[in-house]
Scaffold this motif. Structure first.
Motif, PDB file in Angstrom:
ATOM      1  N   ALA A  47       6.468  -1.583  -5.087  1.00 41.84           N
ATOM      2  CA  ALA A  47       6.890  -0.256  -5.545  1.00 41.84           C
ATOM      3  C   ALA A  47       5.738   0.481  -6.216  1.00 41.84           C
ATOM      4  O   ALA A  47       5.553   1.685  -5.990  1.00 41.84           O
ATOM      5  CB  ALA A  47       8.085  -0.382  -6.491  1.00 41.84           C
ATOM      6  N   SER A  48       4.940  -0.234  -7.020  1.00 41.91           N
ATOM      7  CA  SER A  48       3.828   0.428  -7.709  1.00 41.91           C
ATOM      8  C   SER A  48       2.781   0.912  -6.710  1.00 41.91           C
ATOM      9  O   SER A  48       2.219   1.997  -6.878  1.00 41.91           O
ATOM     10  CB  SER A  48       3.200  -0.496  -8.746  1.00 41.91           C
ATOM     11  OG  SER A  48       2.491  -1.550  -8.129  1.00 41.91           O
ATOM     12  N   LYS A  49       2.507   0.128  -5.692  1.00 41.34           N
ATOM     13  CA  LYS A  49       1.530   0.548  -4.671  1.00 41.34           C
ATOM     14  C   LYS A  49       2.065   1.702  -3.824  1.00 41.34           C
ATOM     15  O   LYS A  49       1.348   2.643  -3.501  1.00 41.34           O
ATOM     16  CB  LYS A  49       1.170  -0.621  -3.752  1.00 41.34           C
ATOM     17  CG  LYS A  49       0.387  -1.718  -4.415  1.00 41.34           C
ATOM     18  CD  LYS A  49      -1.010  -1.294  -4.743  1.00 41.34           C
ATOM     19  CE  LYS A  49      -1.797  -2.455  -5.309  1.00 41.34           C
ATOM     20  NZ  LYS A  49      -3.156  -2.079  -5.637  1.00 41.34           N
ATOM     21  N   LEU A  50       3.344   1.622  -3.462  1.00 43.06           N
ATOM     22  CA  LEU A  50       3.940   2.650  -2.616  1.00 43.06           C
ATOM     23  C   LEU A  50       4.105   3.980  -3.347  1.00 43.06           C
ATOM     24  O   LEU A  50       4.158   5.034  -2.723  1.00 43.06           O
ATOM     25  CB  LEU A  50       5.297   2.175  -2.083  1.00 43.06           C
ATOM     26  CG  LEU A  50       5.254   0.944  -1.170  1.00 43.06           C
ATOM     27  CD1 LEU A  50       6.660   0.477  -0.833  1.00 43.06           C
ATOM     28  CD2 LEU A  50       4.460   1.226   0.091  1.00 43.06           C
ATOM     29  N   ALA A  51       4.161   3.940  -4.672  1.00 46.68           N
ATOM     30  CA  ALA A  51       4.356   5.152  -5.465  1.00 46.68           C
ATOM     31  C   ALA A  51       3.087   5.995  -5.571  1.00 46.68           C
ATOM     32  O   ALA A  51       3.154   7.191  -5.847  1.00 46.68           O
ATOM     33  CB  ALA A  51       4.860   4.791  -6.858  1.00 46.68           C
ATOM     34  N   LEU A  52       1.943   5.393  -5.350  1.00 37.75           N
ATOM     35  CA  LEU A  52       0.678   6.114  -5.466  1.00 37.75           C
ATOM     36  C   LEU A  52       0.373   6.843  -4.166  1.00 37.75           C
ATOM     37  O   LEU A  52       0.690   6.358  -3.075  1.00 37.75           O
ATOM     38  CB  LEU A  52      -0.456   5.142  -5.800  1.00 37.75           C
ATOM     39  CG  LEU A  52      -0.321   4.411  -7.131  1.00 37.75           C
ATOM     40  CD1 LEU A  52      -1.393   3.338  -7.256  1.00 37.75           C
ATOM     41  CD2 LEU A  52      -0.405   5.393  -8.292  1.00 37.75           C
ATOM     42  N   ASP A  53      -0.284   7.984  -4.273  1.00 35.47           N
ATOM     43  CA  ASP A  53      -0.558   8.769  -3.066  1.00 35.47           C
ATOM     44  C   ASP A  53      -1.711   8.216  -2.240  1.00 35.47           C
ATOM     45  O   ASP A  53      -1.807   8.490  -1.062  1.00 35.47           O
ATOM     46  CB  ASP A  53      -0.790  10.244  -3.414  1.00 35.47           C
ATOM     47  CG  ASP A  53      -2.065  10.485  -4.201  1.00 35.47           C
ATOM     48  OD1 ASP A  53      -2.489   9.571  -4.925  1.00 35.47           O
ATOM     49  OD2 ASP A  53      -2.626  11.594  -4.094  1.00 35.47           O
ATOM     50  N   ARG A  54      -2.602   7.446  -2.825  1.00 33.99           N
ATOM     51  CA  ARG A  54      -3.754   6.909  -2.084  1.00 33.99           C
ATOM     52  C   ARG A  54      -3.834   5.411  -2.297  1.00 33.99           C
ATOM     53  O   ARG A  54      -4.792   4.882  -2.838  1.00 33.99           O
ATOM     54  CB  ARG A  54      -5.022   7.628  -2.513  1.00 33.99           C
ATOM     55  CG  ARG A  54      -5.004   9.077  -2.025  1.00 33.99           C
ATOM     56  CD  ARG A  54      -5.928  10.007  -2.747  1.00 33.99           C
ATOM     57  NE  ARG A  54      -7.241   9.551  -3.055  1.00 33.99           N
ATOM     58  CZ  ARG A  54      -8.361   9.979  -2.463  1.00 33.99           C
ATOM     59  NH1 ARG A  54      -8.309  10.851  -1.499  1.00 33.99           N
ATOM     60  NH2 ARG A  54      -9.526   9.540  -2.858  1.00 33.99           N
ATOM     61  N   SER A  55      -2.809   4.748  -1.816  1.00 27.80           N
ATOM     62  CA  SER A  55      -2.686   3.306  -1.964  1.00 27.80           C
ATOM     63  C   SER A  55      -1.779   2.790  -0.861  1.00 27.80           C
ATOM     64  O   SER A  55      -0.823   3.473  -0.478  1.00 27.80           O
ATOM     65  CB  SER A  55      -2.081   2.992  -3.339  1.00 27.80           C
ATOM     66  OG  SER A  55      -1.796   1.630  -3.468  1.00 27.80           O
ATOM     67  N   PHE A  56      -2.090   1.614  -0.351  1.00 30.51           N
ATOM     68  CA  PHE A  56      -1.195   1.013   0.633  1.00 30.51           C
ATOM     69  C   PHE A  56      -1.402  -0.485   0.681  1.00 30.51           C
ATOM     70  O   PHE A  56      -2.397  -1.014   0.186  1.00 30.51           O
ATOM     71  CB  PHE A  56      -1.355   1.622   2.032  1.00 30.51           C
ATOM     72  CG  PHE A  56      -2.750   1.559   2.603  1.00 30.51           C
ATOM     73  CD1 PHE A  56      -3.249   0.402   3.179  1.00 30.51           C
ATOM     74  CD2 PHE A  56      -3.556   2.682   2.590  1.00 30.51           C
ATOM     75  CE1 PHE A  56      -4.524   0.347   3.709  1.00 30.51           C
ATOM     76  CE2 PHE A  56      -4.836   2.648   3.121  1.00 30.51           C
ATOM     77  CZ  PHE A  56      -5.320   1.477   3.686  1.00 30.51           C
ATOM     78  N   ILE A  57      -0.441  -1.136   1.278  1.00 28.78           N
ATOM     79  CA  ILE A  57      -0.506  -2.566   1.546  1.00 28.78           C
ATOM     80  C   ILE A  57      -0.302  -2.723   3.044  1.00 28.78           C
ATOM     81  O   ILE A  57       0.691  -2.227   3.595  1.00 28.78           O
ATOM     82  CB  ILE A  57       0.578  -3.340   0.779  1.00 28.78           C
ATOM     83  CG1 ILE A  57       0.396  -3.146  -0.731  1.00 28.78           C
ATOM     84  CG2 ILE A  57       0.546  -4.819   1.149  1.00 28.78           C
ATOM     85  CD1 ILE A  57       1.571  -3.606  -1.549  1.00 28.78           C
ATOM     86  N   LEU A  58      -1.242  -3.383   3.694  1.00 29.99           N
ATOM     87  CA  LEU A  58      -1.086  -3.711   5.104  1.00 29.99           C
ATOM     88  C   LEU A  58      -0.715  -5.184   5.198  1.00 29.99           C
ATOM     89  O   LEU A  58      -1.289  -6.023   4.495  1.00 29.99           O
ATOM     90  CB  LEU A  58      -2.386  -3.468   5.877  1.00 29.99           C
ATOM     91  CG  LEU A  58      -2.858  -2.033   6.001  1.00 29.99           C
ATOM     92  CD1 LEU A  58      -4.193  -1.988   6.757  1.00 29.99           C
ATOM     93  CD2 LEU A  58      -1.816  -1.169   6.703  1.00 29.99           C
TER      94      LEU A  58
END
Length: 166
Positions: A47-58
């Protein structure tokens, strides 16, 4: 090799938790050893990664199971929005199959499309020669060595700082 790489979503929490638990059980000496994720920790992290505009998890999937993971995040302030940092891992049974390369290549394509971004950086322990070779083959350069900067194997050892700049 039928590996699917895609953005992780909140629905991937259980598969990611299984992957991270298995990865910790391998106890690789190239990753920071953290305790197994507690209840809700993976979901909070996602959730913390997805909430940021320039962040992702592959996540790399093989037959529905996560076999590799990459998280990338760019700076959120005006003085560091041009820089992104990532970490990547691949489970032991899936190594040497090009999964790490595929994760990094996918991440770089996306990150390079972000406005203002012109630098991606990482850290790699000095004895991870296959990791260092992979990063260099993708265009990352060694910028420095933090002498005795990590202690993954019971004694302080060197940590290598690498970056790609465009």
């Amino acid at each position: 090799m039928d590996i699917q790489v895609r953005h992780a979503t909140d629905r991937d929490g259980a598969a990611i938790k299984t992957y991270l638990t298995d990865l910790r059980a391998e106890a690789p000496d190239t990753l920071r050893q953290r305790p197994p994720p507690g209840p809700g920790e993976i979901e909070s992290w996602l959730a913390s990664k997805l909430a940021l505009d320039r962040s992702f998890i592959l996540a790399a999937f093989d037959s529905g199971a996560v076999v590799g993971l990459l998280d990338l995040q760019a700076g959120q302030r005006s003085d560091n929005r041009h820089v992104a940092r990532f970490g990547v891992s691949v489970g032991r049974a899936s190594r040497a199959r090009g999964i790490g390369r595929k994760l990094i290549e996918c991440a770089l394509v996306e990150a390079k499309a972000w406005p203002e971004l012109c630098r991606v950086e990482l850290e790699c322990v000095s004895w991870n020669t296959s990791g260092l070779a992979l990063y260099q083959s993708l265009g990352f350069e060694i910028e420095g060595i933090k002498r005795k900067g990590v202690n993954f194997r019971g004694q302080p050892e060197d940590d290598v700082f690498m970056a790609m700049v465009w």
